[in-house]
Scaffold this motif. Structure first.
Motif, PDB file in Angstrom:
ATOM      1  N   ASN A   1      45.695 -97.858 -31.862  1.00 23.73           N
ATOM      2  CA  ASN A   1      44.939 -99.081 -32.093  1.00 23.73           C
ATOM      3  C   ASN A   1      43.528 -98.879 -31.536  1.00 23.73           C
ATOM      4  OD1 ASN A   1      43.963-101.690 -32.122  1.00 23.73           O
ATOM      5  ND2 ASN A   1      45.424-102.472 -30.603  1.00 23.73           N
TER       6      ASN A   1
ATOM      7  N   TYR B   1      42.337-100.661 -28.504  1.00 26.81           N
ATOM      8  CA  TYR B   1      42.998-100.445 -27.215  1.00 26.81           C
ATOM      9  C   TYR B   1      43.500 -99.014 -27.193  1.00 26.81           C
ATOM     10  CZ  TYR B   1      45.417-101.487 -22.986  1.00 26.81           C
ATOM     11  OH  TYR B   1      45.814-101.475 -21.677  1.00 26.81           O
TER      12      TYR B   1
ATOM     13  N   ASN C   1      37.748 -97.480 -38.576  1.00 25.95           N
ATOM     14  CA  ASN C   1      37.611 -98.582 -37.627  1.00 25.95           C
ATOM     15  C   ASN C   1      37.069 -99.834 -38.275  1.00 25.95           C
ATOM     16  OD1 ASN C   1      38.467 -96.755 -35.884  1.00 25.95           O
ATOM     17  ND2 ASN C   1      36.569 -96.573 -34.714  1.00 25.95           N
TER      18      ASN C   1
ATOM     19  N   GLN D   1      39.603-101.789 -40.381  1.00 23.91           N
ATOM     20  CA  GLN D   1      40.922-102.133 -39.868  1.00 23.91           C
ATOM     21  C   GLN D   1      40.995-103.609 -39.500  1.00 23.91           C
ATOM     22  OE1 GLN D   1      41.670 -99.467 -36.650  1.00 23.91           O
ATOM     23  NE2 GLN D   1      42.044 -97.722 -37.987  1.00 23.91           N
TER      24      GLN D   1
ATOM     25  N   MET E   1      44.636-105.834 -34.955  1.00 23.32           N
ATOM     26  CA  MET E   1      45.996-105.337 -34.820  1.00 23.32           C
ATOM     27  C   MET E   1      46.859-106.377 -34.147  1.00 23.32           C
ATOM     28  SD  MET E   1      46.467-101.753 -35.145  1.00 23.32           S
ATOM     29  CE  MET E   1      47.175-102.679 -36.476  1.00 23.32           C
TER      30      MET E   1
ATOM     31  N   ASN F   1      48.537-100.123 -27.138  1.00 24.28           N
ATOM     32  CA  ASN F   1      48.031 -98.870 -27.708  1.00 24.28           C
ATOM     33  C   ASN F   1      48.323 -98.769 -29.202  1.00 24.28           C
ATOM     34  OD1 ASN F   1      48.858 -97.013 -24.720  1.00 24.28           O
ATOM     35  ND2 ASN F   1      46.811 -97.537 -25.437  1.00 24.28           N
ATOM     36  N   PHE F   2      49.421 -99.402 -29.618  1.00 28.12           N
ATOM     37  CA  PHE F   2      49.811 -99.274 -31.017  1.00 28.12           C
ATOM     38  C   PHE F   2      49.897-100.632 -31.726  1.00 28.12           C
ATOM     39  CE2 PHE F   2      51.178 -95.439 -28.857  1.00 28.12           C
ATOM     40  CZ  PHE F   2      50.506 -94.510 -29.636  1.00 28.12           C
ATOM     41  N   GLY F   3      49.153-101.606 -31.199  1.00 25.57           N
ATOM     42  CA  GLY F   3      48.964-102.847 -31.938  1.00 25.57           C
ATOM     43  C   GLY F   3      50.163-103.770 -32.002  1.00 25.57           C
TER      44      GLY F   3
ATOM     45  N   PHE G   1      53.516 -97.873 -35.758  1.00 18.39           N
ATOM     46  CA  PHE G   1      52.105 -97.821 -36.123  1.00 18.39           C
ATOM     47  C   PHE G   1      51.846 -96.725 -37.162  1.00 18.39           C
ATOM     48  CE2 PHE G   1      47.662 -96.555 -35.425  1.00 18.39           C
ATOM     49  CZ  PHE G   1      47.021 -97.776 -35.311  1.00 18.39           C
ATOM     50  N   SER G   2      52.466 -95.556 -36.947  1.00 15.66           N
ATOM     51  CA  SER G   2      52.292 -94.447 -37.888  1.00 15.66           C
ATOM     52  C   SER G   2      52.858 -94.794 -39.260  1.00 15.66           C
ATOM     53  CB  SER G   2      52.977 -93.187 -37.347  1.00 15.66           C
ATOM     54  OG  SER G   2      52.354 -92.750 -36.155  1.00 15.66           O
TER      55      SER G   2
ATOM     56  N   GLN H   1      49.149 -91.795 -40.152  1.00 15.39           N
ATOM     57  CA  GLN H   1      48.571 -91.123 -38.983  1.00 15.39           C
ATOM     58  C   GLN H   1      47.111 -90.834 -39.302  1.00 15.39           C
ATOM     59  OE1 GLN H   1      50.554 -88.035 -36.849  1.00 15.39           O
ATOM     60  NE2 GLN H   1      51.834 -89.631 -35.969  1.00 15.39           N
ATOM     61  N   VAL H   2      46.258 -91.714 -38.810  1.00 12.04           N
ATOM     62  CA  VAL H   2      44.820 -91.502 -38.993  1.00 12.04           C
ATOM     63  C   VAL H   2      44.145 -91.589 -37.635  1.00 12.04           C
ATOM     64  CG1 VAL H   2      44.701 -92.354 -41.365  1.00 12.04           C
ATOM     65  CG2 VAL H   2      44.469 -93.951 -39.477  1.00 12.04           C
ATOM     66  N   ALA H   3      43.062 -90.845 -37.483  1.00 14.03           N
ATOM     67  CA  ALA H   3      42.317 -90.858 -36.224  1.00 14.03           C
ATOM     68  C   ALA H   3      41.709 -92.237 -36.003  1.00 14.03           C
ATOM     69  CB  ALA H   3      41.224 -89.793 -36.244  1.00 14.03           C
ATOM     70  N   PRO H   4      41.613 -92.665 -34.726  1.00 13.62           N
ATOM     71  CA  PRO H   4      41.080 -93.994 -34.435  1.00 13.62           C
ATOM     72  C   PRO H   4      39.557 -94.063 -34.492  1.00 13.62           C
ATOM     73  CG  PRO H   4      41.736 -92.922 -32.402  1.00 13.62           C
ATOM     74  CD  PRO H   4      42.106 -91.986 -33.525  1.00 13.62           C
ATOM     75  N   PHE H   5      38.913 -92.975 -34.938  1.00 12.85           N
ATOM     76  CA  PHE H   5      37.460 -92.998 -35.065  1.00 12.85           C
ATOM     77  C   PHE H   5      37.104 -92.531 -36.467  1.00 12.85           C
ATOM     78  CE2 PHE H   5      38.950 -89.429 -32.428  1.00 12.85           C
ATOM     79  CZ  PHE H   5      38.804 -88.389 -33.332  1.00 12.85           C
TER      80      PHE H   5
ATOM     81  N   PRO I   1      33.641 -87.483 -38.565  1.00 11.08           N
ATOM     82  CA  PRO I   1      32.321 -87.120 -38.059  1.00 11.08           C
ATOM     83  C   PRO I   1      31.322 -86.906 -39.186  1.00 11.08           C
ATOM     84  CG  PRO I   1      33.838 -85.278 -37.891  1.00 11.08           C
ATOM     85  CD  PRO I   1      34.643 -86.459 -38.310  1.00 11.08           C
TER      86      PRO I   1
END
Lengths: 268, 268
Positions: free
Chosen positions: A156, A159, B7, B10, B13, B39-41, B176-177, B182-186, B189
């Motif tokens: 998330n 968090y 981000n 989204q 959460m 951490n996982f909403g 959550f996955s 499974q995606v990065a939280p950012f 780049p």
């Protein structure tokens, strides 16, 4: 690689990627990481310049060992290095675990894809490892630069702060799942065998016969759909042979009323 | 359900299965569970008869709140129930998390399969929850009997003891996955765009021309395989446009020797 295994056939668990704790600050966190590794059969713990050293005595030792909750063999066999370069010298592939994108243009992998790949390549003889930074600050950019790829966790974004042992836990869990499949750690329960269809159909006829006598299936035009719905509920139970015997007994009791027992005096 | 999202896109959460802590013993563990949920909403925390009650003041509160590390909103919104039956009254499907087979003939699910199913069914409007027992003893058989299925974790059978917050963490991670992929939280780049083939081939010809002049490709019969191997190493880099410009500069410098700079006096 995947799927097989019950307790009795599982080989002794050891191996998996090296867990490299870079400049860890707190002994209790080293202990918790050891416990998370042991839960998933990882055995290669490496420490780079632990802030308080790595004494084998005193209160520091006590905190780490208490947190390890029995995974003391991992603390005893942990190797201590002065630099990340020395700690990873023998590895073929190294991940840097970070919660932030580091602008280094490195491949970014999520734990499932990363550990699927690592499990396959370690099975072919490679040695892999994961770098985790100090609790407060995470890895330096210079540490990240030493890695082949970035490992990040799908959290998330609002968090995102995983603690050190939780990050190690998720890595170890995905490695174990990739290497051995998601299987329960205990043997499948002993159950009565699934009922053969003949036994199930015979019960249906018995039940529906009694229901017919009592005028349950009305109007007659609805009989087929009512019968199908009733049977489907039983099918969804995945009936065992014992289950069918139990249901047979339930219907007999409902139909016949109170059981006559030898020697039992009614309304006693 | 899966895969999408950076981000900025989204949604806030919240939701996920209810985490039902049955007779939890220690406040610090309640706090750590709240952190793992955040951490996982996950946002639905339920407590059944916490051993020390659920006061909002005093040292007990302090321990839980410190361990929650900022996930205080979950502690504030946690609901307390006197019995498991009351805690799960509104749920459509309930798992019992246990480390042992309970001989109740229930379906046994591993976290990935369980949460894949739960995410799909919750998206269709169902409400699911997971029961976790007291730290020392786990769930009673009577608690397990209230559940639709058993949830167990694929651990090293020789070291199977997960702590409460770790069990909650793995459940939340898999939910959550499953729900979001499974995606990065950012965000990905910002990089230079991948080089077009024309740019890459032009560099190859430049490099190979210099190598040819210097007699690198010998014997001549090996030339094709040597050239192919060299090119393949570059292909494996996934070269960006900036990368190709960098390599071009590297080769120029190697070929031409020290750069002549305006105003620079050699061997100063």
């Amino acid at each position: 690689m995947t799927g097989a295994g019950t307790n009795s056939t599982q080989p002794k668990m050891e191996g998996g990627p090296a867990i490299v704790l870079v400049r860890p600050q707190l002994a209790v966190n080293i202990g918790m990481c050891a416990r998370a590794m042991a839960n998933f059969g990882l055995s290669d713990l490496r420490l780079v310049a632990p802030r308080e050293g790595w004494p084998r005595t005193g209160a520091y030792r006590k905190g780490a060992y208490a947190a390890a909750a029995g995974a003391v063999h991992l603390l005893e066999s942990a190797r201590v290095f002065a630099s990340v370069e020395e700690a990873i010298a023998d590895l073929n592939f190294v991940y840097a675990a970070t919660a932030r994108e580091r602008g280094q243009g490195k491949t970014i992998l999520l734990p499932r894809a990363a550990m699927d790949d690592t499990a396959a390549r370690m099975a072919a003889g490679e040695k892999h490892g994961v770098l985790y930074g100090p609790e407060r600050t995470g890895l330096d950019n210079d540490d990240v630069a030493l890695a082949d790829a970035i490992l990040t966790f799908p959290v998330n974004a609002a968090y995102a702060s995983l603690n050190l042992a939780q990050a190690v836990l998720l890595t170890a869990y995905e490695y174990f799942s990739a290497a051995r499949g998601q299987v329960a750690p205990f043997a499948a329960p002993e159950r009565s065998p699934p009922a053969q269809r003949e036994m199930v159909l015979s019960f249906f006829e018995f039940l529906e016969g009694h229901l017919d006598e009592r005028g349950f299936f009305r109007p007659a035009s609805k009989r087929p759909v009512m019968q199908r719905n009733l049977r489907n509920m039983f099918h969804r139970m995945g009936l065992t042979q014992q289950d069918v015997r139990t249901w047979w007994g339930v219907v007999v009791r409902l139909v016949e009323g109170e059981r006559e027992q030898a020697g039992k005096i009614k309304d006693e």
